[in-house]
Each structure stands twice: as C-alpha cells, then as structure tokens.
Write a protein that holds these residues in place. Structure first.
Motif, mmCIF file in Angstrom:
data_model
loop_
_atom_site.group_PDB
_atom_site.id
_atom_site.type_symbol
_atom_site.label_atom_id
_atom_site.label_comp_id
_atom_site.label_asym_id
_atom_site.label_seq_id
_atom_site.Cartn_x
_atom_site.Cartn_y
_atom_site.Cartn_z
ATOM 1 N N PHE A 24 -10.461 -7.824 -3.182
ATOM 2 C CA PHE A 24 -9.006 -7.661 -3.079
ATOM 3 C C PHE A 24 -8.660 -6.399 -2.296
ATOM 4 O O PHE A 24 -7.846 -6.427 -1.367
ATOM 5 N N GLU A 25 -9.282 -5.289 -2.655
ATOM 6 C CA GLU A 25 -8.977 -4.023 -1.983
ATOM 7 C C GLU A 25 -9.382 -4.071 -0.516
ATOM 8 O O GLU A 25 -8.645 -3.610 0.359
ATOM 9 N N ASN A 26 -10.544 -4.622 -0.232
ATOM 10 C CA ASN A 26 -10.972 -4.732 1.161
ATOM 11 C C ASN A 26 -9.993 -5.557 1.981
ATOM 12 O O ASN A 26 -9.680 -5.222 3.126
ATOM 13 N N SER A 27 -9.503 -6.657 1.393
ATOM 14 C CA SER A 27 -8.584 -7.530 2.117
ATOM 15 C C SER A 27 -7.265 -6.821 2.409
ATOM 16 O O SER A 27 -6.750 -6.883 3.535
ATOM 17 N N VAL A 28 -6.703 -6.155 1.407
ATOM 18 C CA VAL A 28 -5.423 -5.466 1.610
ATOM 19 C C VAL A 28 -5.579 -4.352 2.643
ATOM 20 O O VAL A 28 -4.717 -4.153 3.504
ATOM 21 N N ARG A 29 -6.685 -3.633 2.585
ATOM 22 C CA ARG A 29 -6.904 -2.555 3.564
ATOM 23 C C ARG A 29 -7.040 -3.120 4.981
ATOM 24 O O ARG A 29 -6.551 -2.522 5.943
ATOM 25 N N LEU A 30 -7.702 -4.263 5.114
ATOM 26 C CA LEU A 30 -7.809 -4.888 6.431
ATOM 27 C C LEU A 30 -6.437 -5.274 6.958
ATOM 28 O O LEU A 30 -6.102 -5.033 8.128
ATOM 29 N N TRP A 31 -5.604 -5.868 6.111
ATOM 30 C CA TRP A 31 -4.280 -6.299 6.553
ATOM 31 C C TRP A 31 -3.405 -5.106 6.916
ATOM 32 O O TRP A 31 -2.640 -5.156 7.875
ATOM 33 N N LEU A 32 -3.522 -4.035 6.150
ATOM 34 C CA LEU A 32 -2.757 -2.822 6.477
ATOM 35 C C LEU A 32 -3.211 -2.235 7.806
ATOM 36 O O LEU A 32 -2.387 -1.827 8.635
ATOM 37 N N ALA A 33 -4.521 -2.180 8.010
ATOM 38 C CA ALA A 33 -5.042 -1.620 9.258
ATOM 39 C C ALA A 33 -4.614 -2.477 10.448
ATOM 40 O O ALA A 33 -4.249 -1.955 11.509
ATOM 41 N N LEU B 109 -2.627 2.501 -2.542
ATOM 42 C CA LEU B 109 -2.864 1.330 -1.704
ATOM 43 C C LEU B 109 -1.986 0.167 -2.156
ATOM 44 O O LEU B 109 -1.435 -0.570 -1.323
ATOM 45 N N MET B 110 -1.842 -0.013 -3.464
ATOM 46 C CA MET B 110 -1.003 -1.083 -3.975
ATOM 47 C C MET B 110 0.446 -0.883 -3.548
ATOM 48 O O MET B 110 1.120 -1.838 -3.152
ATOM 49 N N ALA B 111 0.915 0.354 -3.606
ATOM 50 C CA ALA B 111 2.290 0.630 -3.188
ATOM 51 C C ALA B 111 2.473 0.355 -1.704
ATOM 52 O O ALA B 111 3.489 -0.215 -1.278
ATOM 53 N N GLU B 112 1.490 0.744 -0.904
ATOM 54 C CA GLU B 112 1.568 0.524 0.533
ATOM 55 C C GLU B 112 1.429 -0.959 0.875
ATOM 56 O O GLU B 112 2.095 -1.477 1.772
ATOM 57 N N GLY B 113 0.552 -1.635 0.167
ATOM 58 C CA GLY B 113 0.319 -3.045 0.454
ATOM 59 C C GLY B 113 1.422 -3.957 -0.049
ATOM 60 O O GLY B 113 1.492 -5.118 0.360
ATOM 61 N N LEU B 114 2.277 -3.447 -0.915
ATOM 62 C CA LEU B 114 3.342 -4.268 -1.474
ATOM 63 C C LEU B 114 4.241 -4.832 -0.375
ATOM 64 O O LEU B 114 4.731 -5.957 -0.471
ATOM 65 N N SER C 84 -1.332 -12.984 -8.595
ATOM 66 C CA SER C 84 -2.523 -12.162 -8.795
ATOM 67 C C SER C 84 -2.347 -11.303 -10.038
ATOM 68 O O SER C 84 -1.304 -10.653 -10.219
ATOM 69 N N LYS C 85 -3.353 -11.294 -10.887
ATOM 70 C CA LYS C 85 -3.327 -10.395 -12.049
ATOM 71 C C LYS C 85 -3.291 -8.942 -11.596
ATOM 72 O O LYS C 85 -2.704 -8.086 -12.274
ATOM 73 N N ASN C 86 -3.893 -8.654 -10.467
ATOM 74 C CA ASN C 86 -3.884 -7.294 -9.945
ATOM 75 C C ASN C 86 -2.461 -6.804 -9.716
ATOM 76 O O ASN C 86 -2.086 -5.702 -10.124
ATOM 77 N N TRP C 87 -1.652 -7.632 -9.046
ATOM 78 C CA TRP C 87 -0.257 -7.251 -8.802
ATOM 79 C C TRP C 87 0.529 -7.193 -10.099
ATOM 80 O O TRP C 87 1.373 -6.308 -10.290
ATOM 81 N N LEU D 20 -3.674 -0.081 -18.063
ATOM 82 C CA LEU D 20 -3.760 1.343 -18.407
ATOM 83 C C LEU D 20 -4.374 2.153 -17.277
ATOM 84 O O LEU D 20 -4.037 3.325 -17.087
ATOM 85 N N ARG D 21 -5.274 1.545 -16.517
ATOM 86 C CA ARG D 21 -5.853 2.259 -15.376
ATOM 87 C C ARG D 21 -4.763 2.594 -14.354
ATOM 88 O O ARG D 21 -4.693 3.701 -13.841
ATOM 89 N N TYR D 22 -3.890 1.619 -14.080
ATOM 90 C CA TYR D 22 -2.778 1.888 -13.175
ATOM 91 C C TYR D 22 -1.776 2.862 -13.803
ATOM 92 O O TYR D 22 -1.221 3.732 -13.120
ATOM 93 N N TYR D 23 -1.552 2.710 -15.101
ATOM 94 C CA TYR D 23 -0.580 3.581 -15.780
ATOM 95 C C TYR D 23 -1.011 5.040 -15.722
ATOM 96 O O TYR D 23 -0.207 5.930 -15.424
ATOM 97 N N THR D 24 -2.285 5.305 -15.995
ATOM 98 C CA THR D 24 -2.755 6.694 -15.947
ATOM 99 C C THR D 24 -2.721 7.241 -14.524
ATOM 100 O O THR D 24 -2.573 8.445 -14.321
#
Length: 874
Positions: free
Chosen positions: A342-351, A372-377, A471-474, A505-509
């Motif tokens: 997921f992270e690799n894909s979003v970074r590719l699309w941003l680049a 990255l999530m904020a930027e990829g949104l 996506s559960k990630n989003w 909680l990982r995102y929250y912290t």
C-alpha cells in the motif's frame, strides 16, 4: 431541372461560367463528402449492430455467463487504483508463501530471521528474511481447499482476493486455467452479509416461529442485492446448484475489519456454510493473528511476502503504460523494501503526480506514514485532476476541513459502534452533525458533504446501499484523525488491549502523541517473553511526535532483551528488530556493536536488524560480515544486501556470488532475480561465467524469472561440461515448468511426519489420529528422555495450533535444555498468534514522574551497561 434551364437556348441566353464552376465544385465536394462519410457511417453502423448482437446474446445467454461477466466488471471497484486503470492492468502478482510443511530437524534450531517470519510477520516485513518457497494464484485456487491468507494491513489481501475473482471469472477453456471454469467465484465482504445474533423468542408468544436465514441463504441474498436486473432473477437457482455441487470459490474479505464482538458470528456463519457445502473452496483474508478457530475447520494458513524491487518495477511499468505517462520517477524516490505494498503504491502515485505537474524537481516524499496518508488523500479525492492533468493548486487538491471532518466522523462511527458499514440514515445523521460542528445549516454545505462521498476512490457502496471504506488503512487513519481532533484519549486507552484497534492507535499516537498510552502499557508490561505491551509501544516510537521518559524506557528495555545471553534467541531477534524500527539515534551504534560479539547469535541478530536501516554506511558494515566465521551470519549478510536493492549493494553481492560458498552464491543469485531488469542482466552474464560455481548459482536465480529468454539459456547450460551446472540447470527448468502445472501444496498432516513414525516405531506405539495428536505430542514433550523428539514435538504442537498442549509447552519453556526451551517458546508464540488475545480492561494511566529527559533517547546507555558477557552457541 437546373441542367435543363442551363441548356435552354434563346435570344438572351449566355453561358454563366461562374455558375458552372460553382455547380461543378459543389458536385465534386458532395461526391468527396459521400466518399469520406460512407465508410465511417458503415463502420459505425456495423459497430452498433455488433454491440446490439452482443447485448442480445448476453441477454439470451445463461445466467452463469452473464454472472461471470458481471463479476469481472464489478470487481474493478475493489482496488486502490480503480480511478485510473482496471485491476488487471495494475495487478502485480504477489508472492504467496507455501504453508509450513514437514519440520526439518537440521533447520529447527537455526533461530534466525526465518522464525520471526512465522511468529511476527508484521515485524519481519521490515527486515531481510530467508525467502521461503512460494506458490502462484493457480495453485492457491485449484489446490487450496480451505485457505487463510494472513498478512499485515496494507500487504494487498483485498486486491489479491479481487484479482482471484477476476482470474476465475475470465478463465478460458483453452488456457492452463481451464480447470477454474467449473467454479463460480464469489468475492464477498462480510459487510454484505449483515451478520446478526439469532433473534430472541417473543416473550408473549415463545412458541411463535422465528425466521432465521441459513448461511447459504445469507450468501445468496448478498450476491442477489448487488446483481444487475438481467442477472438477479437467476442468481438463486445458479448459486444453489453450485453450492450443492461444491463448485464455488468463496473469496471472503473483511475479517480484519470485524470488531471482536462479531468474530463468533462470522465463525458460526462460515461453519454452517461449510457444513451445508463441505466441498466448496474458501479463501479468507485475515490479519496476522486470530485465525486459530479456522484451523479447527480444516483451514491452512499462508501469507503474503513483502514486495521486492522486481514487483515494484512491474507496478511502475504497468502504471506508466495505463496512465500514458511520458516519464517515470526514479525507484529510489518512492520505494523501500521495508514499506508495505500500500505504501509503495501511494508513494509511486505521488511521485508520478509530481512529474506530471512539470515541477523542477520531484517533491520530497513524506517520511512518516501519517504524513504520507495526508498527502496521498488528495489522490483519492480528485484522481483525474491530480494525476492526469498535473493539478498544482493545493487548496483544490486536499478536501476542505468540513469534508475531511465528515470522513473522519464516518470512519470513527464505524469502528466505535462496531460496524462494517453505515446505512443511509446513519450517513445523513453524520452529515448533519458535521455541519452543526462547523455551525452551518446551509443547504449548499449539506449537499456538498453528501456529494463528497461519491466520485472518489475512498468509499464503496454495498448492494443494500450501505457505505463502507474501500481500504481498512484509510478507515483507520481517518478514525484516528477524528480521535485526535476531538481529544478522545479516554477512548484510546479503553481500546489499548483490543487487537482490532492496534492500527488505529498507531495512527492516533502519530497525530496526538504517545506518552499517555505508552505509560499505561509500560506500567503493565510483565516479565514474560510473550508479553506484547513493550513491543506495541515500540511500534509507535518512529512516528510519535512527542518525547518523554516512555521513549527512553522503551529503548532500554528492548536493548536489554536484545543483548541478554540467557534470553530466548528468537525473542532477542524480535527486540533487535523492534529497536531498528524505531530509527532512534544510537540504534545503529547498538546494533553494530552486536556484530563484534563472540556469540554468533548476537551477530546474526545485529545483521538481520540492520537490514531495516540500509544506507551507504550500513552497506559497508554488511559487506564486512560476508567474511564472518559463522555460515548463518554470512548468509544473513547476503540476504540483507540482496533485500536492500541498494545501488552500492551490487558489488558485494557479486563478491558473494563469485567468492562465497554454495549457499551464499544461491542467495545472491536469487537476490539478483528479485532486483528486476538490472539483476536479470547480471544473471544472464553469470550463466556464461568461467567459474562453474557462478554458473551453477546463476541457475537458481534464473529459475525465479518468467522471461522468454530464460529457458533457452538453461537448456544450453544443461549441455555444460560440469555435471554440477547441468544438474542445477535441469532443476531450474523443472521449477519453471512446475509453475505452469499446479501441484498440491497443502502441508502434510502432523501425524504423517517421518520423525513421528520413527519415534512411534522405536517406542512400540501407534501414531494416534489427528484429533488425539496434541495430547500425544504433549506427552512426548514431557516424557521423552531425548532432546530431538522433544524439540520436534514442541514445534509440531505450534504448527498444529492446539491450545490443549499449552500447559506442557509452558513447562518445557522453563527447561534447562536451551533447545527444548527455545522450541517451546516458539510454539507458544505461534499459538498466541493464532488465537490472539481478548480485549482486557485497560489499566489506569500512571502519572509520569517529572524527570528531565533528553530529547533523544540514548540507546548507548544499554550498551554501556553491558555486564552479561558472551555465551557461545552449543
């Protein structure tokens, strides 16, 4: 008429040259237009007629034919790149690990990164680990009767299931996939089933009949709701027939989104379905823990291996072709081996979006995942404008605060209220609450909020009209944003021990800081190696914005576990890898010092953990480890260099290929295969090298490639003058051929392992049935006088996942024999992973003492306090 007038002769007649020329020109023009337009009109007519014929054929065809086509079309809604390209264009074949097979005693006591992959895959995904055998989609679907795909969030589970449905739906009769034509694929999310507890009897009329749908009826109803008007009438009969004959491939998604209160409902539904239709094939996507109850239903566990550079290269090429991009960003800009798919894909699309915007330089990628999530949104809000047109107006790219607040509220409502989707009434209520929060009652704002849920890649609508996140990630990121915005720390503390909330909680912290939650967990962290609180806190360190005593205490405790010689070996590696994931100052120094210890286990631990922190300096450190006097350390160094795909790793990898032992050469060659095009070119040259060991090693790497030029090279190598090269080439060709013809990959039952038959033969006993296997293995573990059978018994219990043997494992974990203790600990960790843990009451947050702390935790304190000495491996 005009011609007759033109030809009339009379006293006043004269030839009008201008009129004549105009007439001739108009005639020629009309003829030219007719000549140009007629073929086009004819083509359009034929195209329209063909479309009408196809539609008539589709309407007149059988329900199953229409249903398969409908599946292939609808499945496009379930992948992250749906706004830009069809799934089949962007799909990258995953590497599906083969389920654990028969235990090999010669490898059973090599407690390296191979074990951490089985026990903590979400942690192992960030380091170099030995590559296990993998299988393809065809093997999974044809021979995997009941399969659990357990992988961390963002690994690509949903995309895999969606493509499996497409793969089955489009299988051709004249292809190697023809066997799948007999099976009807059903891609189902648990949200579509609307699982509820059985209704309570009416107290006023307890004998009244209560209508309860069977598991099969619930499944058919879910499929019927999403079917088109031409397909829906025949769905019930089709699926009833397929379920009765077992010709169904059920691809079940959404289990990792289930709240703990609904796990049993889902399990009961699946159990009932399998009782009604025991022969159907089922693939369930699950998180890395909690799949234990499915083992009792005969499921086999497999997983998804992290992406390698070759897979990223394939995605970049497919993305460039599908989006018609003129250029492609450098791989080092967007890819790193420790990132999820997921992270690799979003970074590719941003680049790529940055390149299309014609910026002078590719914009720097966010370092933290939450950034990255904020930027990829923005990619999922305005996909066409952002990627294809190179939009640069940031105010237009990012959702405005009101829309973002609505999305966050919807995500939080789903997880807090323990739902999988929201009804239209619940969505309307959330819209009104969000508008009121911004003190707005304007119709335009209400309408704008409602429209924001459409025409973007964030949401998906189920057949009944309910709304969920694609996506559960989003979902988890947005839910954490709502908690941070509204200061819901009490909610976070209450959910500390709920496995379903760990990613939230990982995102929250990352957004609100980790001190309060970390102090709560560290105060209850026990001394058992099975306690997870310390490692949960460690997973927050790299992204949490706040400092405090919790950071220092986390680093010190992890450091002590990592270098303590009387600690369990695999737990030491877990601690070292967790330290590497923190990326804190001093970690590299600490891990590098482990490489200087006399204990090879510590050197192996440091080598594996350093692979997470690859840079120019660490490449140099790993290169030195290629000459270590322990073979496992040398192999770990080659694994780390190959896994890194770092430009400066190519030279030491060539050194391992040319001068290393056979195992180092094999690992290096396979590493080059995973590198992509540049690695393939190196293997091509190595196949013609003068050194027979290099040629032999190259065959192992070539066997992993699917290029057309590979087979001819290997056939030439079969005629090599050295039989070692010939044998390696033949084995490589057999491996390539086996990918085209699926073979059973299910692991042998525990009761059929050779060591168990040998043990029973020596003791004069009979091997019991599988149902009685756990007590029998527990007795071997407790009563055998020899170490090997006890080690194998413990590992077999862990693979079996039977909790009845836990007391025997706990006793063996305290054994003075290090091998027995190690095996028992591994088995206990496997069983804990399989069954997870139930949410427990959260502790009361302790008050942090006002001790002044440095802004950066000093891991060197752990190193300086090293008074334990070294312990040599037996």
């Amino acid at each position: 008429m005009s011609l007759s007038i033109l030809l009339q002769f009379g006293p006043g007649w004269k030839l009008e040259i201008r009129s004549l020329l105009i007439g001739v020109f108009l005639g020629i023009l009309a003829a030219a237009l007719f000549h140009w337009a007629w073929p086009k009109a004819l083509f359009r007519y034929q195209k329209a007629a063909a479309w009408v014929r196809r539609k008539l054929a589709w309407v007149q065809s059988k329900t199953e034919v229409r249903f398969r086509e409908e599946i292939a079309n609808n499945i496009q809604k379930h992948h992250l790149g749906k706004s830009w390209a069809p799934l089949q264009q962007l799909f990258v074949q995953p590497r599906i690990s083969v389920p654990q097979g028969e235990i090999n005693l010669s490898r059973a006591i090599d407690w390296g990164a191979e074990q951490i992959s089985n026990l903590w895959p979400e942690l192992a995904a960030g380091i170099a680990t030995p590559e296990p055998p993998t299988i393809g989609l065809r093997d999974l679907l044809i021979h995997g009767q009941r399969t659990v795909v357990a992988a961390p969030m963002g690994a690509g589970k949903t995309t895999l299931l969606a493509y499996c449905a497409y793969f089955c739906a489009t299988a051709a009769d004249d292809s190697p996939d023809a066997a799948l034509r007999a099976f009807t694929p059903l891609f189902v999310h648990l949200a579509e089933l609307h699982l509820k507890p059985p209704p309570e009897p009416d107290p006023e009329d307890p004998d009244a009949a209560v209508e309860v749908l069977s598991a099969a009826e619930q499944l058919i109803q879910a499929i019927h709701q999403r079917s088109g008007p031409m397909t829906a009438p025949g769905i019930k009969g089709l699926l009833q027939e397929k379920l009765a004959s077992g010709k169904i491939v059920l691809l079940l998604d959404g289990w990792d989104e289930l709240p703990a209160s609904q796990h049993q409902l889902a399990l009961d539904w699946l159990t009932q379905l399998l009782e009604l239709s025991p022969d159907i094939r089922v693939v369930v996507a699950m998180p890395t823990s909690g799949y234990g109850p499915l083992l009792d239903l005969g499921f086999t566990v497999t997983g998804l291996r992290p992406w390698r550079a070759r897979q990223m290269e394939q995605l970049a090429a497919a993305w460039k072709e599908s989006a018609a991009h003129a250029s492609e960003p450098q791989r080092s800009v967007y890819w790193a081996p420790h990132q999820s798919a997921f992270e690799n894909s979003v970074r590719l699309w941003l680049a790529t979006a940055g390149l299309e915007a014609e910026e002078e330089e590719t914009p720097p990628q966010p370092k933290r995942l939450v950034d990255l999530m904020a930027e990829g949104l923005r990619l999922f809000c305005h996909p066409n404008e952002n990627v294809k047109n190179g939009e640069t107006d940031q105010e237009q790219l990012i959702p405005d605060p009101m829309i973002l607040a609505l999305w966050q509220r919807l995500a939080f409502t789903i997880v807090h209220d323990e739902k999988l989707s929201l009804s239209q009434d619940e969505i309307s209520a959330a819209i009104k609450e969000t508008a009121a929060e911004f003190q707005s009652s304007e119709r335009a704002d209400i309408s704008r909020l409602a429209k924001s849920l459409n025409k973007n890649g964030m949401f998906t609508k189920w057949g009944d009209g309910s709304l969920g996140f694609i996506s559960k990630n989003w979902r988890d990121y947005l839910a954490a944003g709502h908690m941070a915005q509204h200061g819901l720390s009490d909610t976070a503390i209450r959910q500390l021990n709920d496995p379903g909330w760990q990613d939230i909680l990982r995102y929250y912290t990352s957004l609100a800081g980790a001190a309060e939650l970390a102090n709560s967990l560290l105060s209850t962290n026990g001394q058992s190696v099975l306690d997870d609180q310390l490692f949960q806190v460690a997973s927050w360190v790299a992204e949490a914005p706040d400092s405090g005593n919790w950071r220092r205490q986390t680093m010190i405790q992890l450091g002590k576990i990592a270098r303590q010689p009387n600690s369990n070996q695999v737990v030491r590696l877990r601690a070292a890898v967790a330290l590497a994931h923190t990326k804190e100052a001093g970690v590299v120094t600490f891990l590098t010092q482990l490489l200087e210890r006399s204990d090879p286990i510590l050197r192996l631990t440091g080598t594996s953990a350093l692979s997470h922190l690859i840079d120019d300096d660490i490449i140099g450190v790993l290169t030195k480890m290629l000459s270590d006097d322990n073979e496992l350390v040398r192999q770990a160094a080659v694994e780390a260099l190959a896994w890194s795909a770092h430009p400066k790793a190519e030279r030491p990898l060539l050194l391992a290929l040319v001068r290393g032992d056979d195992e180092m050469g094999r690992i290096a060659a396979e590493g080059f295969a995973y590198l992509g095009s540049e690695g393939a070119a190196i293997l091509k040259e190595a196949a013609e090298d003068d050194d027979l060991r290099v040629r032999r090693a190259s065959a192992h790497g070539l066997a992993l490639l699917d290029e057309e030029w590979v087979a001819p090279i290997l056939k030439d190598m079969e005629r090599d003058s050295e039989w070692l090269v010939t044998a390696a080439a033949t084995g490589a060709l057999d491996k390539i051929k086996s990918r085209a013809f699926p073979s059973p990959w299910l692991p042998p039952p525990i009761g059929r392992q050779r060591w168990l038959f040998d043990y029973a033969k020596n003791t004069g006993e009979d091997v019991p049935s599988d149902r009685s296997m756990a007590p029998y293995l527990a007795r071997i573990l407790s009563e055998s006088s020899e170490t090997p059978p006890r080690v194998l018994a413990a590992l077999s219990i862990g693979q079996l996942g039977d909790r009845r043997a836990v007391p025997a494992l706990k006793t063996a974990a305290a054994n003075d024999d290090a091998e027995i203790s190690e095996a028992a600990i591994v088995a206990l960790c496997q069983i804990k992973r399989a069954f997870g843990k139930r949410p427990a009451p959260a502790p009361t947050p302790p008050v942090e003492p006002p001790t002044p702390e440095p802004s950066v935790p000093a891991v060197e304190d752990v190193v300086a306090d090293d008074t334990q000495g070294d312990v040599d491996v037996k």
